[in-house]
Motif scaffolding. Structure first.
Motif, short mmCIF file in Angstrom:
data_model
loop_
_atom_site.label_atom_id
_atom_site.label_comp_id
_atom_site.label_asym_id
_atom_site.label_seq_id
_atom_site.Cartn_x
_atom_site.Cartn_y
_atom_site.Cartn_z
N PRO A 78 1.00 -1.78 -11.61
CA PRO A 78 1.32 -0.49 -12.24
C PRO A 78 0.53 -0.23 -13.51
N ASP A 79 -0.08 -1.26 -14.08
CA ASP A 79 -0.87 -1.09 -15.30
C ASP A 79 -2.29 -0.63 -15.02
N LEU A 80 -2.69 -0.64 -13.75
CA LEU A 80 -4.05 -0.26 -13.40
C LEU A 80 -4.14 1.27 -13.29
N TYR A 81 -5.34 1.80 -13.51
CA TYR A 81 -5.56 3.24 -13.39
C TYR A 81 -5.18 3.70 -11.99
N LEU A 82 -4.46 4.81 -11.93
CA LEU A 82 -3.80 5.22 -10.69
C LEU A 82 -4.77 5.45 -9.54
N LEU A 83 -5.84 6.21 -9.77
CA LEU A 83 -6.76 6.48 -8.68
C LEU A 83 -7.55 5.24 -8.28
N GLU A 84 -7.67 4.28 -9.18
CA GLU A 84 -8.28 3.00 -8.81
C GLU A 84 -7.33 2.22 -7.91
N ARG A 85 -6.04 2.33 -8.14
CA ARG A 85 -5.07 1.69 -7.25
C ARG A 85 -5.20 2.25 -5.84
N LEU A 86 -5.34 3.57 -5.75
CA LEU A 86 -5.53 4.20 -4.44
C LEU A 86 -6.82 3.71 -3.80
N ASN A 87 -7.86 3.55 -4.61
CA ASN A 87 -9.13 3.06 -4.09
C ASN A 87 -8.99 1.64 -3.55
N PHE A 88 -8.23 0.78 -4.23
CA PHE A 88 -8.04 -0.58 -3.74
C PHE A 88 -7.27 -0.58 -2.41
N LEU A 89 -6.34 0.35 -2.23
CA LEU A 89 -5.67 0.46 -0.93
C LEU A 89 -6.68 0.80 0.16
N SER A 90 -7.62 1.67 -0.16
CA SER A 90 -8.68 2.03 0.78
C SER A 90 -9.56 0.83 1.09
N ILE A 91 -9.88 0.03 0.06
CA ILE A 91 -10.71 -1.16 0.26
C ILE A 91 -10.02 -2.16 1.17
N VAL A 92 -8.73 -2.35 0.99
CA VAL A 92 -7.97 -3.24 1.87
C VAL A 92 -8.14 -2.79 3.32
N GLY A 93 -8.02 -1.49 3.55
CA GLY A 93 -8.17 -0.97 4.91
C GLY A 93 -9.56 -1.21 5.47
N SER A 94 -10.58 -0.96 4.67
CA SER A 94 -11.95 -1.16 5.11
C SER A 94 -12.22 -2.63 5.41
N ASN A 95 -11.73 -3.52 4.54
CA ASN A 95 -11.91 -4.96 4.77
C ASN A 95 -11.23 -5.43 6.05
N LEU A 96 -10.02 -4.92 6.27
CA LEU A 96 -9.30 -5.31 7.49
C LEU A 96 -10.03 -4.82 8.73
N ASP A 97 -10.62 -3.65 8.67
CA ASP A 97 -11.39 -3.15 9.81
C ASP A 97 -12.49 -4.15 10.18
N GLU A 98 -13.25 -4.59 9.18
CA GLU A 98 -14.34 -5.52 9.46
C GLU A 98 -13.80 -6.86 9.95
N PHE A 99 -12.68 -7.30 9.39
CA PHE A 99 -12.08 -8.56 9.81
C PHE A 99 -11.74 -8.53 11.30
N PHE A 100 -11.14 -7.43 11.75
CA PHE A 100 -10.78 -7.33 13.16
C PHE A 100 -12.02 -7.16 14.04
N MET A 101 -12.99 -6.38 13.59
CA MET A 101 -14.19 -6.14 14.39
C MET A 101 -15.01 -7.40 14.59
N VAL A 102 -14.96 -8.31 13.62
CA VAL A 102 -15.84 -9.48 13.68
C VAL A 102 -15.04 -10.77 13.91
N ARG A 103 -14.15 -11.10 12.98
CA ARG A 103 -13.47 -12.40 13.04
C ARG A 103 -12.45 -12.46 14.18
N VAL A 104 -11.57 -11.46 14.25
CA VAL A 104 -10.57 -11.46 15.33
C VAL A 104 -11.25 -11.30 16.68
N ALA A 105 -12.27 -10.44 16.73
CA ALA A 105 -13.01 -10.26 17.99
C ALA A 105 -13.64 -11.57 18.43
#
Length: 746
Positions: A78-105
């Motif tokens: 909660p101490d982090l800048y709000l739109l940066e928090r939203l950006n980190f949520l987006s990064i989690v999603g992007s990272n998970l996409d690559e994880f499934f496309m490569v490692r899980v695959a």
């Protein structure tokens, strides 16, 4: 091929000189062409003290998910800048996409082909898949819970709202209807599913609508699929850019799929729309190219890129309100297992928050950062354009990005080389670069000016293959000599070499880095680079380029460690030397900063160092299979992780060496792919000032006053960002930003 160590008999110390052509047994062969590289060695190691078995390693796939949990913890802060928090949520999603496309695959492929070899941590592919599924479900549910319960309410307090169609007044609905008619409707293509229309192909990572309609004449219910166009912004601003960028005005957004859902009567005239559900498929998108059988690597890759689009599904994301019958249809048609279904609250795919993340609300973002020219390039700072060659002749220049400007250092180095009539030749590796790369433009300018220009383009850089093929052909058309490295190995080293005529002789200048020659990512990747004209280093770099572009299997290096030949063996030699120093009562310490720590030989060497009393510090951004703090095994090892505004990307290796530190930087992570299947380079940092900077960097990363994550012996990562009184600890990235700003103000 083998790596034969040369020893200085006076000091009994490794000499940084690794000769190709000894008699060590060849363990593992690399598939090559023209015998350019004959084999890859694995170092034989003495046994660890004690019987620790596979328990001494953490599983790399679970460690990768733990890394994304740390990213998610930033979004939850909660101490982090709000739109940066939203950006980190987006990064989690992007990272998970690559994880499934490569490692899980990859795991699914191993299971399907019956390759059930356990991982280094002793887990079979089936066991890994089971644990991945449980952890990934928890992680994605936690990601969406953070979005809905924490970030969305906080955004509403800042007058930024994501609304539903039912929340809108008539005027806003009319504007959106016009927008749909003019800009969305012409792009959409509904695909029916019936006896005459088989279930359509669902492209990977696309957002789709599953639509159930009923024919009012017959009462028959039918299914159709509608792809949400990815050419358009996912979040549509309802009130315009002035509202988005003004803190005093309410900014409302609506998801594109919601707008489409409200206008399905235009897509299916004469039908009754009964249900609409969003869903998303992730596919196996890892490339497999048999290079030895490929007459033309570019053509082989282009064919494989077409095949990638049709890889089997590995994950299905659906809205948690989906009709069970529709879900059953999707599972059946996509041939996916129930365990691979992820039920989540709408909206799916939080990568689509870009329009909100990029809102011009300064109070909700990190303070703006302007990178400064390195003081060692322009010590008096009287002009913006430093003479890179003059500065490099005066002393080796260590660059630390993004705190030091990439544009006025590395980019300027190549631009000045391209424009300098005294420059005879330029050689450059390109692993990833940007769409409007000034690096590529400089190489083209140099070639058109008649200079000899060599570009080694790694067209197998994952997910950048198409872009790199385009750059390769553009460079070739301009007269650049383009090569693609050594068959069977990716070229991942970050090298630039310039040959300049000075008086009656030639002088070579080079840049060796830890990051890609990518001006865009250089603004938010933390990386290091060395500009030098040291004759021994530039000779090594010249030899490495000759090896990459020609036939040079007997190449030797004095100031470089080069994979796949000598990075693992060279680092283990230095680790073993620290053990000797410790056993003799001399100063001994090992420090490594990398993105991933997975290689078992390196880890076991660090365990032996710990058992011998050597202090070992590891700073790792992502995956770490090393287990620190285990009694009798690793109680002298500390592992830290730093995540934040910038992506920690540099690789640094320091060895105390009885008070005469050895320091290297370079491109290699401690992974099999880097040490066995890639051409990587580490360079020795010779200038004392530069070594002191890197040693001080480790002191700051490892300090109790610095905000970091600590890896515990059980594999758990614990965040330490506040002291016992609740005060926030020092953010290391902010420290480096502020230190540059203070120096600039002086």
């Amino acid at each position: 091929m083998s790596a034969e160590k040369t020893v200085n008999t006076e000091s009994n110390e490794p000499s940084d000189h690794y000769h190709i052509g000894g008699d060590i047994t060849k363990i593992e062969r690399a598939q090559t062409q023209g015998d350019r590289i004959e084999a890859v060695e694995k170092v034989k190691l003495p046994h660890l003290s004690g019987d620790f078995g596979t328990d001494r390693f953490l599983d790399r796939e679970i460690s990768w998910l733990d890394f994304n949990t740390r990213v998610l913890e930033l979004a939850e802060d909660p101490d982090l800048y709000l739109l940066e928090r939203l950006n980190f949520l987006s990064i989690v999603g992007s990272n998970l996409d690559e994880f499934f496309m490569v490692r899980v695959a990859g795991l699914r492929r191993r299971i399907a082909t019956g390759i059930a070899v356990p991982s280094a941590a002793g887990m079979t592919p089936d066991e890994q898949m089971e644990e991945i599924s449980e952890s990934a479900h928890q992680l994605m549910e936690r990601q969406h819970r953070c979005f809905h319960e924490e970030v969305l309410p906080a955004l509403e307090k800042e007058q930024i709202r994501i609304v539903k169609w039912s929340d809108l007044e008539d005027e806003a609905k009319a504007r959106l209807t016009s927008f749909f008619s003019d800009e969305v409707f012409p792009i959409l293509t509904p695909l029916a599913v019936d006896p005459a229309h088989p279930f359509p192909y669902i492209s990977g990572l696309s957002l789709n609508l599953a639509v159930v309609v009923r024919n009012p004449q017959t009462g028959k219910e039918l299914f159709a699929r509608l792809k949400v166009p990815d050419q358009l912004n996912r979040m549509i601003s309802i009130d315009g850019s002035r509202a988005v960028n003004s803190p005093s005005r309410e900014a409302r957004f609506i998801a594109l799929e919601d707008v489409i859902a409200q206008h399905l009567d235009m897509m299916f005239p004469g039908m009754e729309v009964l249900e609409v559900h969003a869903f998303r498929v992730t596919r196996n998108e890892d490339l497999e190219v048999e290079e030895d059988d490929a007459e033309n690597l570019l053509q082989a890759l282009e064919k494989e890129l077409l095949r990638r689009r049709f890889g089997p599904p590995v994950r299905l994301e659906v809205e948690d309100t989906i009709n069970p019958n529709v879900l059953e249809l999707l599972i059946s048609e996509l041939s996916i297992d129930e365990s691979e279904v992820y039920r989540l609250p709408a909206p799916l795919d939080l990568r689509g928050m870009g329009a909100i993340v990029n809102a011009n609300r300064p109070a909700l973002h990190y303070p703006k950062h302007i990178a400064h020219t390195s003081r060692w390039l322009n010590e008096n700072e009287t002009s913006k354009a430093a003479n890179v060659f003059a500065a490099t002749r005066a002393h080796d220049v260590l660059l630390h990005h993004p705190y030091d400007s990439f544009a006025t250092s590395v980019q300027a180095f190549l631009e000045q080389a391209a424009a300098d009539p005294n420059v005879m030749a330029i050689k450059q590796t390109l692993y990833r670069t940007s769409g409007d790369s000034p690096i590529v433009d400089a190489l083209i300018e140099a070639a058109e000016a008649g200079k000899q220009v060599l570009a080694l383009v790694e067209i197998k850089a994952r997910f950048d293959e198409e872009a790199n093929i385009k750059w390769a052909r553009k460079l070739e058309r301009a007269g650049v000599h383009v090569v693609y490295g050594i068959v069977g190995l990716k070229t991942h080293c970050k090298l630039s070499l310039v040959v300049r005529k000075e008086g009656d002789s030639l002088r070579r200048y080079c840049h060796i880095g830890t990051g890609n020659y990518h001006p865009s990512t250089a603004r938010f990747y933390e990386d290091l680079g060395l500009l030098t004209c040291d004759p021994q280093i530039t000779e090594d770099v010249s030899r490495l380029f000759n090896q990459l572009s020609g036939y040079a299997p007997k190449t030797t290096y004095r100031s470089l460690l080069v994979a796949p030949r000598s990075i693992r063996s060279g680092l283990i030699d230095y680790i073993n030397k620290e053990i000797e120093h410790s056993m003799a009562g001399r100063k001994a310490k090992i420090q490594i900063k990398c993105n991933s720590m997975v290689d078992e030989a390196i880890i076991d060497s660090l365990y032996r160092a710990s058992q011998s009393g050597v202090e070992v510090n590891v700073v790792v951004r992502g995956i770490c299979a090393l287990r620190p703090g285990v009694p009798g095994l690793s109680e002298n090892i500390r592992v830290r992780s730093v995540l934040g505004r910038f992506l920690e990307h540099s690789r640094v290796f320091t060895f105390e060496n009885a008070g005469n530190p050895k320091v290297y930087i370079g491109s290699a992570d401690m992974m099999h792919r880097n040490l066995d299947r890639r051409v990587e380079a580490l360079v020795s940092i010779k200038a004392q000032r530069n070594r002191e900077y890197l040693l001080d960097m480790f002191d700051r990363y490892m300090s109790k006053k610095t905000s970091t994550w600590h890896l515990e012996a059980d594999g758990h990562w614990e965040r330490h960002n506040k002291d016992d009184q609740g005060n926030r600890l020092v953010d290391i990235q902010s420290y480096y930003l502020e230190s540059r700003d203070k120096r600039k103000r002086k």
